[in-house]
Enzyme design. Structure first.
Site, PDB file in Angstrom:
ATOM      1  N   LYS A  88      23.446  -4.562  -6.159  1.00  0.00           N
ATOM      2  CA  LYS A  88      22.724  -3.288  -6.172  1.00  0.00           C
ATOM      3  C   LYS A  88      22.637  -2.840  -7.631  1.00  0.00           C
ATOM      4  O   LYS A  88      23.615  -2.970  -8.382  1.00  0.00           O
ATOM      5  CB  LYS A  88      23.485  -2.261  -5.329  1.00  0.00           C
ATOM      6  CG  LYS A  88      22.772  -0.925  -5.157  1.00  0.00           C
ATOM      7  CD  LYS A  88      23.539  -0.002  -4.205  1.00  0.00           C
ATOM      8  CE  LYS A  88      22.822   1.323  -3.995  1.00  0.00           C
ATOM      9  NZ  LYS A  88      23.550   2.215  -3.064  1.00  0.00           N
ATOM     10  N   SER A 100      20.903   4.395   0.641  1.00  0.00           N
ATOM     11  CA  SER A 100      20.222   4.070  -0.587  1.00  0.00           C
ATOM     12  C   SER A 100      20.207   2.574  -0.921  1.00  0.00           C
ATOM     13  O   SER A 100      19.422   2.146  -1.764  1.00  0.00           O
ATOM     14  CB  SER A 100      20.909   4.810  -1.746  1.00  0.00           C
ATOM     15  OG  SER A 100      22.224   4.357  -1.921  1.00  0.00           O
ATOM     16  N   SER A 106      25.164   4.898   2.734  1.00  0.00           N
ATOM     17  CA  SER A 106      24.200   4.029   2.036  1.00  0.00           C
ATOM     18  C   SER A 106      24.417   2.534   2.221  1.00  0.00           C
ATOM     19  O   SER A 106      23.574   1.741   1.793  1.00  0.00           O
ATOM     20  CB  SER A 106      24.194   4.349   0.539  1.00  0.00           C
ATOM     21  OG  SER A 106      23.540   5.571   0.311  1.00  0.00           O
TER      22      SER A 106
END
Lengths: 481, 483
Positions: free
Chosen positions: B76, B151, B175
């Site tokens: 990420k 997210s 997330s």
């Protein structure tokens, strides 16, 4: 109207840890810009603080020394504001739960009385970097070497009533942190800085007046001048019918005035909240017990001991215990010569004026404690007089060797041979026959005054080397006879 | 090759069926071909990946049998990667090349993983749709007109589309778990303090936690084993021995006590999702679990509390993006204030600005007690709810999300409706407990997730239950059409 001054001080003492409070960067003063700034000090994204245990130890030592409550659980908080030398956009400090709570410090005033100043709290925080506005062609430079240096902010109660008291308090704090070995006290380098909260009120009024805060004053002399100036400014304002406004002011030592920096309305809302990257610090009882046992003898204790053990006056004892270095020097001289009063006098008068003249600290003294002690021994055994000793001392300061060497080399050994002194006196009296006549025809009171003249002439004739006591006795005998 | 799970890849590499380099080459080609549809990668580090793959092959040839050796993953884009852009999906960090590696990145690299690049996400991890990225919205491989959740939407989309077998992700309010649910994956948010946050760009420091997203519980166990552990560089990291997550997978579920919180099945939950959740419960009963109804009475306060605490921390954490030392700086600033204002106004997106303002307000003088302190009290109550519940049950089970993946842009006009999508996941972050989402079937071709919550440091238990469930179901084996 009679005015009373009310002063509270916030002192920032830079703790002398080897690395910063939350990063491993070195804290040495004067390194090339940004060479002591790690990823964390630069506030790189993703970096996290780790508390330096040594900073906690030092803060605890201070707390113990001022007899304060030490927060069993203390919490770091973020103080949020934007400034280029504050890379994270917040300063990590302590707000609701400081490491050191209420304590106090006793200070000696000039008249010899002791006054207790309350200390509200002392908390740990990180220093900011420095903005440099010169030499960048209209731009600003930022040096983050200092960013993250540990500070102990020591906040006093508004117990101080004059600029002189304020200076005495700061000197006591200065001595204390140096005794504890937690701050080098170098004010020129900013290791100890002072914010002065100053207000005035009519004498006898209980409520405080509106205060102004003078930021970042960094010498004892400037503290006194800045406060005196600010007090007068406030009195003038009020007496002219206007009001003091709550604001932050800066002291300009070149103009000897304070000027407004920002008013209360312009003050930041710092939005303090507990720092989520740092856990609360728990101080265990055993840890404090251990620290307590490591505490050195503190200025107040030393001062008391100098009075009781050596019979020094309170004033002398307080001057000699004002710094650890001064106290150590004095005690070393005392050990060598075994005469505390002579040692105290020489350290406080001749040595102090020598150091003062050359702007030296006692640890830089050109005359070592051993040398001075040896010299005092020569006074005690009448090898030299006090007056000659001053010459010897100056020669030692100039690096001409030990007292004995100098006495030998310069032939300063005191003349104690009575017949030699008598012969010298006879010459002096013969050369001043008129005065001798006058003396002999005068009353007791007048004689006393004139006697000094003959002693002076005699000492001059002997180039100071004649034993003053013998000169006195023999001279009296000859004049009376 | 791309259809293999991480565990299958590990076995294939160990059996020399293909090399790490061949695998990386295949997946890089797949990313090149397919990712334009999904936008799951912000940066593809092909050269570095091939170099790491060759190094892994060399290590294996020299006798190294590390279980993650040669395993292809991606990070990420809020994990700092040395020498590689680390953007947080924000314009303000578009030019930021990290000078250091996050602990998670460093540990996984040391274990021999091969990083193929950096994954798209909501800007600064603020969002539940992965639409707020400066690099454009991420699409859900099950229906590219829909969001993948957020997210960690880039991590989820890339794994669901079989571009990579597993990815790192982070979870501040859901997330990891919410995108796992919306894309048919397994994802675990570990206990707060289990995975180091050093080098993980902070959104809300007291809630952020890194973890893996993968197709199976076994893969999550593998990757989490490489990510987790005490780190002296993170003061909130906890010095607790690491469980053997792989070894724990096989444990039978006999006697497992599962709690169903009534608050998780109330208004707002899609009935079809409720049915899927109950079907999972039936499966787990067959495996030996017993079921108990429980209550988490303060759950209703979780979203308001979260939306005070997280923005408050974010408002402070994001102050360092000021245009002074790194990142975006506005053109021709007239003075310092102008530099700050325009760099931040131009550098941050709308949702980030919204949260900075909310957080700044919540911490302001006069409001602090009413908002921040009150929210902290609620947080304590939520923790207490879980402590009480875990006296009676070993695990808590419920839906991961109240709804299926929604259409791109559908919730843009109403941010609060998007905030409400985190209603079931947020409590775990507030309490700091671990939570896992696993696939539980499909509705109209869209994946459904079930969430499991456990007491502190019982990640092994969560992975064990999910793994046992995955032994008797095949939801996790379904692949989206076209990928």
């Amino acid at each position: 109207m009679q005015w009373e001054t009310v002063i509270g001080l916030e002192i920032h003492a830079q703790l002398s840890t080897r690395s910063k409070i939350f990063s491993g960067s070195a804290t040495t003063f004067g390194a090339a810009p940004n060479t002591q700034a790690s990823l964390l000090d630069l506030a790189m994204p993703g970096t996290l603080p780790v508390l330096n245990a040594e900073a906690v130890r030092m803060a605890c030592l201070f707390g113990l020394a001022i007899d304060a409550e030490i927060g069993a659980k203390n919490v770091f908080a973020r103080k949020n504001y934007f400034y280029p030398d504050l890379p994270k956009g917040y300063q990590t400090s302590q707000m609701d739960h400081p490491i050191v709570g209420k304590g106090h410090l006793d200070i000696a005033l000039e008249d010899g009385t002791i006054k207790r100043i309350g200390i509200t709290r002392a908390h740990l925080e990180e220093d900011a970097g420095k903005s440099l506005h010169e030499d960048f062609h209209g731009m600003s430079g930022i040096d983050l070497n200092r960013a993250g240096t540990p500070l102990l902010e020591i906040v006093s109660e508004p117990d101080i009533r004059s600029a002189k008291e304020a200076v005495a308090y700061v000197k006591s704090i200065h001595a204390l942190v140096r005794y504890l070995g937690i701050c080098d006290g170098n004010m020129a380098e900013g290791s100890l800085r002072c914010d002065c909260n100053v207000s005035v009120r009519p004498k006898g009024q209980a409520a405080f007046g509106t205060r102004a805060e003078i930021k970042n004053v960094n010498s004892f002399r400037f503290i006194e001048k800045a406060i005196n100036h600010e007090v007068q400014r406030q009195i003038d304002l009020i007496e002219d019918g206007s009001k003091v406004i709550q604001e932050t002011r800066l002291y300009d030592p070149n103009k000897d005035e304070t000027r407004s920096m920002r008013s209360k309305e312009e003050a930041n809302d710092y939005r303090y909240f507990p720092c989520p990257d740092l856990l609360p610090v728990t101080i265990e009882h055993n840890y404090l017990q251990q620290l307590r046992s490591e505490l050195p003898e503190l200025p107040a204790q030393k001062c008391e001991r100098f009075e009781s053990q050596f019979g020094l006056s309170a004033y002398d004892a307080s001057v000699l215990s004002a710094s650890r270095e001064m106290a150590n020097y004095f005690e070393q001289v005392q050990r060598v010569c075994d005469d505390a009063k002579l040692a105290a006098n020489w350290v406080m008068v001749e040595l102090a004026s020598l150091l003062n003249k050359d702007g030296l600290e006692i640890e830089q003294s050109p005359v070592s404690a051993e040398q001075l002690g040896d010299m005092i021994l020569r006074i005690k055994d009448s090898t030299i007089s006090g007056k000659i000793a001053k010459m010897v001392f100056e020669a030692m300061a100039a690096g001409e060797g030990s007292a004995d060497e100098i006495i030998e080399k310069k032939g300063l050994k005191q003349v104690t041979d009575s017949s030699a002194i008598e012969a010298m006196l006879d010459e002096v009296l013969a050369a001043n026959a008129a005065q001798v006549e006058q003396y002999r025809s005068s009353d007791e009171a007048k004689r006393g005054k004139m006697f000094g003249f003959f002693v002076g002439q005699a000492m001059k004739a002997s180039k100071g080397k004649a034993n003053p006591q013998q000169v006195n006795e023999l001279l009296k005998h000859k004049l009376e006879g | 090759m791309h259809e293999l799970t991480l565990a299958e890849i590990a076995r294939a590499l160990a059996g020399k069926r293909f090399s790490a380099e061949e695998l990386a080459t295949t997946l890089l080609e797949r990313i090149r071909q397919l990712d334009p549809q999904l936008n799951s990668f912000i940066t593809v580090t092909a050269d570095q990946a091939l170099e790491q793959a060759r190094a892994a092959d060399t290590r294996r040839a020299a006798g190294d049998t590390g279980v993650l050796l040669g395993a292809p993953i991606a990070h990420k884009d809020l994990f700092c990667t040395k020498g590689v852009r680390t953007s947080c999906a924000s314009k303000i960090l578009d030019n930021f090349v990290s000078p250091y590696d996050a602990t998670v990145v460093e540990k996984l690299a040391a274990a021999g993983t091969v990083s193929l690049g950096k994954l798209n996400m909501d800007e600064f991890a603020m969002g539940s749709a992965s639409e707020s990225s400066y690099y454009g919205a991420v699409k859900n491989p099950w229906d590219i007109s829909r969001v993948p959740g957020g997210s960690s939407g880039g991590s989820a989309a890339a794994v669901a589309a079989r571009l990579i077998p597993a990815a790192t992700a982070t979870d501040t309010g859901g997330s990891i778990r919410q995108p796992a649910a919306l894309t048919g994956l397994t994802g675990i948010k570990p206990t707060y303090g289990r995975v180091s946050r050093w080098g993980m760009i902070a959104y809300a420091s007291s809630l952020d936690q890194g973890g893996p997203l993968a197709r199976t519980a076994e893969d999550c166990a593998l990757l989490l084993g490489g990510m987790a552990g005490f780190d002296t560089k993170d003061s909130t990291s906890i010095d607790q021995p690491l469980d053997d997550y792989l070894a724990a997978l096989a444990k039978p579920l006999t006697g497992l006590r599962i709690g169903l919180p009534q608050e998780y099945f109330g208004a707002g939950l899609d009935n079809r999702i409720a049915d899927k959740v109950m079907a999972v419960v039936e499966e787990l009963k067959k495996l030996g679990a017993t079921i108990k109804e429980i209550s988490l009475p303060n759950m209703q306060h979780a979203i308001p509390a979260y939306y005070v605490i997280a923005p408050a921390e974010a408002s402070s954490n994001l102050s360092r993006f000021d245009g002074v030392r790194f990142g975006y700086r506005c053109e021709n600033p007239t003075d310092l204030t102008d530099l700050y204002k325009r760099s931040r106004a131009e550098g941050f997106g709308a949702e980030v600005k919204r949260r900075i303002m909310v957080g700044t307000y919540a911490l302001s003088a006069g409001y602090y007690d009413a908002y921040y302190l009150k929210a902290q009290k609620i947080r304590r109550l939520i923790k207490d709810d879980f402590s009480a519940a875990f006296k009676d049950v070993d695990l808590i089970l419920g839906p991961t999300t109240p709804n299926l993946a929604w259409k791109l842009g559908e919730k843009n006009a109403d941010p609060v409706s998007a905030y409400l999508e985190d209603i079931y996941t947020i409590t775990a972050n507030l309490a700091g407990i671990p939570g896992l989402s696993m696939p539980a079937g499909f509705i109209d071709g869209l994946p459904v997730g079930v969430q499991l919550l456990a007491p502190y440091f019982q990640e092994a238990r969560l992975l064990n239950v999910a793994h046992q469930y995955q032994q008797v179901t095949d939801w996790h084996r379904q692949a989206p059409n076209g990928f």
